[in-house]
Design an enzyme around this catalytic site. Structure first.
Site, PDB file in Angstrom:
ATOM      1  N   HIS A 162      20.196  57.442  27.875  1.00 15.85           N
ATOM      2  CA  HIS A 162      21.357  56.698  27.371  1.00 15.85           C
ATOM      3  C   HIS A 162      21.835  57.302  26.056  1.00 15.85           C
ATOM      4  O   HIS A 162      21.176  58.159  25.485  1.00 15.85           O
ATOM      5  CB  HIS A 162      21.059  55.200  27.242  1.00 15.85           C
ATOM      6  CG  HIS A 162      20.056  54.838  26.178  1.00 15.85           C
ATOM      7  ND1 HIS A 162      18.757  55.277  26.185  1.00 15.85           N
ATOM      8  CD2 HIS A 162      20.177  54.061  25.062  1.00 15.85           C
ATOM      9  CE1 HIS A 162      18.113  54.786  25.139  1.00 15.85           C
ATOM     10  NE2 HIS A 162      18.951  54.053  24.428  1.00 15.85           N
ATOM     11  N   HIS A 174      20.410  47.180  28.260  1.00 13.66           N
ATOM     12  CA  HIS A 174      20.149  47.631  26.882  1.00 13.66           C
ATOM     13  C   HIS A 174      21.438  48.287  26.367  1.00 13.66           C
ATOM     14  O   HIS A 174      22.049  47.808  25.435  1.00 13.66           O
ATOM     15  CB  HIS A 174      18.968  48.603  26.866  1.00 13.66           C
ATOM     16  CG  HIS A 174      18.796  49.347  25.571  1.00 13.66           C
ATOM     17  ND1 HIS A 174      18.532  48.713  24.383  1.00 13.66           N
ATOM     18  CD2 HIS A 174      18.848  50.676  25.286  1.00 13.66           C
ATOM     19  CE1 HIS A 174      18.437  49.625  23.405  1.00 13.66           C
ATOM     20  NE2 HIS A 174      18.634  50.820  23.926  1.00 13.66           N
ATOM     21  N   HIS A 234      22.315  56.281  22.910  1.00  8.58           N
ATOM     22  CA  HIS A 234      21.877  55.904  21.558  1.00  8.58           C
ATOM     23  C   HIS A 234      21.564  57.154  20.736  1.00  8.58           C
ATOM     24  O   HIS A 234      20.977  58.098  21.246  1.00  8.58           O
ATOM     25  CB  HIS A 234      20.598  55.069  21.668  1.00  8.58           C
ATOM     26  CG  HIS A 234      20.762  53.678  21.155  1.00  8.58           C
ATOM     27  ND1 HIS A 234      19.903  52.663  21.511  1.00  8.58           N
ATOM     28  CD2 HIS A 234      21.655  53.135  20.282  1.00  8.58           C
ATOM     29  CE1 HIS A 234      20.273  51.547  20.894  1.00  8.58           C
ATOM     30  NE2 HIS A 234      21.318  51.809  20.167  1.00  8.58           N
ATOM     31  N   HIS A 249       9.669  55.067  22.590  1.00 12.14           N
ATOM     32  CA  HIS A 249       9.257  54.620  21.246  1.00 12.14           C
ATOM     33  C   HIS A 249       7.795  54.203  21.219  1.00 12.14           C
ATOM     34  O   HIS A 249       7.270  53.699  22.218  1.00 12.14           O
ATOM     35  CB  HIS A 249      10.107  53.419  20.784  1.00 12.14           C
ATOM     36  CG  HIS A 249      11.536  53.759  20.512  1.00 12.14           C
ATOM     37  ND1 HIS A 249      11.988  54.184  19.285  1.00 12.14           N
ATOM     38  CD2 HIS A 249      12.619  53.756  21.331  1.00 12.14           C
ATOM     39  CE1 HIS A 249      13.296  54.411  19.346  1.00 12.14           C
ATOM     40  NE2 HIS A 249      13.705  54.158  20.581  1.00 12.14           N
ATOM     41  N   ASP A 280      14.681  53.408  26.840  1.00 11.17           N
ATOM     42  CA  ASP A 280      14.477  52.181  26.058  1.00 11.17           C
ATOM     43  C   ASP A 280      14.450  50.926  26.933  1.00 11.17           C
ATOM     44  O   ASP A 280      14.835  49.846  26.487  1.00 11.17           O
ATOM     45  CB  ASP A 280      15.610  52.026  25.023  1.00 11.17           C
ATOM     46  CG  ASP A 280      15.421  52.924  23.817  1.00 11.17           C
ATOM     47  OD1 ASP A 280      14.399  53.621  23.734  1.00 11.17           O
ATOM     48  OD2 ASP A 280      16.318  52.920  22.949  1.00 11.17           O
ATOM     49  N   ASP A 298      19.340  57.957  18.629  1.00 11.97           N
ATOM     50  CA  ASP A 298      17.952  58.443  18.568  1.00 11.97           C
ATOM     51  C   ASP A 298      17.512  59.072  19.897  1.00 11.97           C
ATOM     52  O   ASP A 298      16.363  59.500  20.035  1.00 11.97           O
ATOM     53  CB  ASP A 298      16.994  57.313  18.158  1.00 11.97           C
ATOM     54  CG  ASP A 298      16.964  56.164  19.134  1.00 11.97           C
ATOM     55  OD1 ASP A 298      18.046  55.628  19.474  1.00 11.97           O
ATOM     56  OD2 ASP A 298      15.858  55.790  19.580  1.00 11.97           O
ATOM     57  N   HIS A 299      18.440  59.158  20.867  1.00  8.10           N
ATOM     58  CA  HIS A 299      18.131  59.807  22.148  1.00  8.10           C
ATOM     59  C   HIS A 299      18.998  61.049  22.401  1.00  8.10           C
ATOM     60  O   HIS A 299      18.654  61.877  23.225  1.00  8.10           O
ATOM     61  CB  HIS A 299      18.301  58.808  23.307  1.00  8.10           C
ATOM     62  CG  HIS A 299      17.375  57.630  23.182  1.00  8.10           C
ATOM     63  ND1 HIS A 299      16.306  57.436  24.018  1.00  8.10           N
ATOM     64  CD2 HIS A 299      17.344  56.625  22.279  1.00  8.10           C
ATOM     65  CE1 HIS A 299      15.653  56.343  23.625  1.00  8.10           C
ATOM     66  NE2 HIS A 299      16.268  55.830  22.583  1.00  8.10           N
TER      67      HIS A 299
HETATM   68 ZN    ZN Z   1      18.307  52.757  22.835  1.00  6.67          ZN
HETATM   69 FE    FE Z   2      15.818  54.273  21.284  1.00  5.65          FE
END
Ligand code: ZN
Ligand code: FE
Length: 253
Positions: free
Chosen positions: A53, A111, A55, A166, A128, A57-58
């Site tokens: 996805h 999410h 986000h 995570h 996530d 941090d990805h």
């Molecule tokens: Zn995420």
């Molecule tokens: Fe994440």
């Protein structure tokens, strides 16, 4: 034989590297530097990037990685995800050569819009969606979608190894224990987690069986969990109502 190695990144992310002695595919590179370092140190060739996805941090490392290695990025196309070169949708199969692994794609909204997961025999790359004793926050879509997506993943074989993005075990398990104070599996997992984290070892991957025994978000029909929530005012005990109450409590915990 393919290996799956965690590349720790950012605050508490794991970037997963699927590799043999020569080739590597990278999952959700939130930053580029540790990935470039891993590739160079192991003398590997980057074949592709997988994206669950959009986000930050990805996806944060994708531009820089592709400046060095011009590889395809497989994921769900979305107006706000400029990184995807090869669109995947529900029901697709992704064959990765020369690693020789095939993933089934399922769409898992709840999410973030456009979240997908990659499933191979015994392997779930879930981004996530599921965390150790927890799940992704409902940023987009509905709680009903999140619940449904988790239910679909919970239907995979029990021995499936879950590679989430995570390290959240020590953060989630105390809440799980609060939900089910007499669940021995949660107590055991909490003790195991403390040992692993004290040694700076990842708690990921873990099996779906472990999740089903300890993750409150996958245990919405559990009597002790329901009882705990009833003591906090829950009236409707349907799984979705339990899941909703759990999510609201978790957000304030
Ligand atoms: Zn995420
Ligand atoms: Fe994440």
């Amino acid at each position: 034989m393919i290996k799956i190695t965690a590349i720790p990144a950012l605050q508490d992310n794991y970037i997963w590297a699927l590799h043999d002695d020569r080739h590597v595919v990278i999952v959700d590179p939130g930053e580029a530097a540790p990935v470039l370092d891993f590739i160079e140190r192991n003398n590997l060739q980057l074949d592709a990037i997988l994206c669950t996805h959009r986000h930050g941090d990805h996806v944060g490392g994708i531009v820089e990685l592709r400046r060095v290695y011009n590889v395809p990025v497989y994921g769900r196309s979305h107006p706000r995800n400029p990184h995807i070169t090869d669109d995947l949708i529900e029901g697709d199969q992704l064959r990765l050569e020369p690693l020789g692994i095939t993933f089934d794609i399922i769409e898992t909204p709840g999410h973030f819009e456009g979240h997908i997961v990659f499933i191979a025999p015994g392997i779930l790359l879930c981004g996530d969606m599921i965390f150790a004793a927890g799940c992704g926050k409902n940023f987009e879509g509905t709680l009903e979608q999140l619940h449904h997506s988790l239910q679909r993943l919970a239907a995979l074989p029990d021995d499936t190894l879950i590679y989430c993005a995570h390290e959240y075990a020590d953060y989630n398990l105390p809440f799980a224990l609060l939900c089910e104070p007499s669940n021995p599996n949660i107590k055991r997992r909490l003790a195991e987690t403390e040992i692993l984290r004290a040694a700076d070892q990842p708690t990921v991957p873990f099996t779906l069986a472990t999740e089903k025994a300890t993750n409150p978000f996958l245990r919405c029909t559990n009597p002790e969990l329901i009882h705990t929530l009833q003591a906090r005012g829950l009236k409707d005990t349907s799984p979705l109502a339990v899941f909703t109450a759990l999510t609201e409590w978790r957000a304030r915990f």
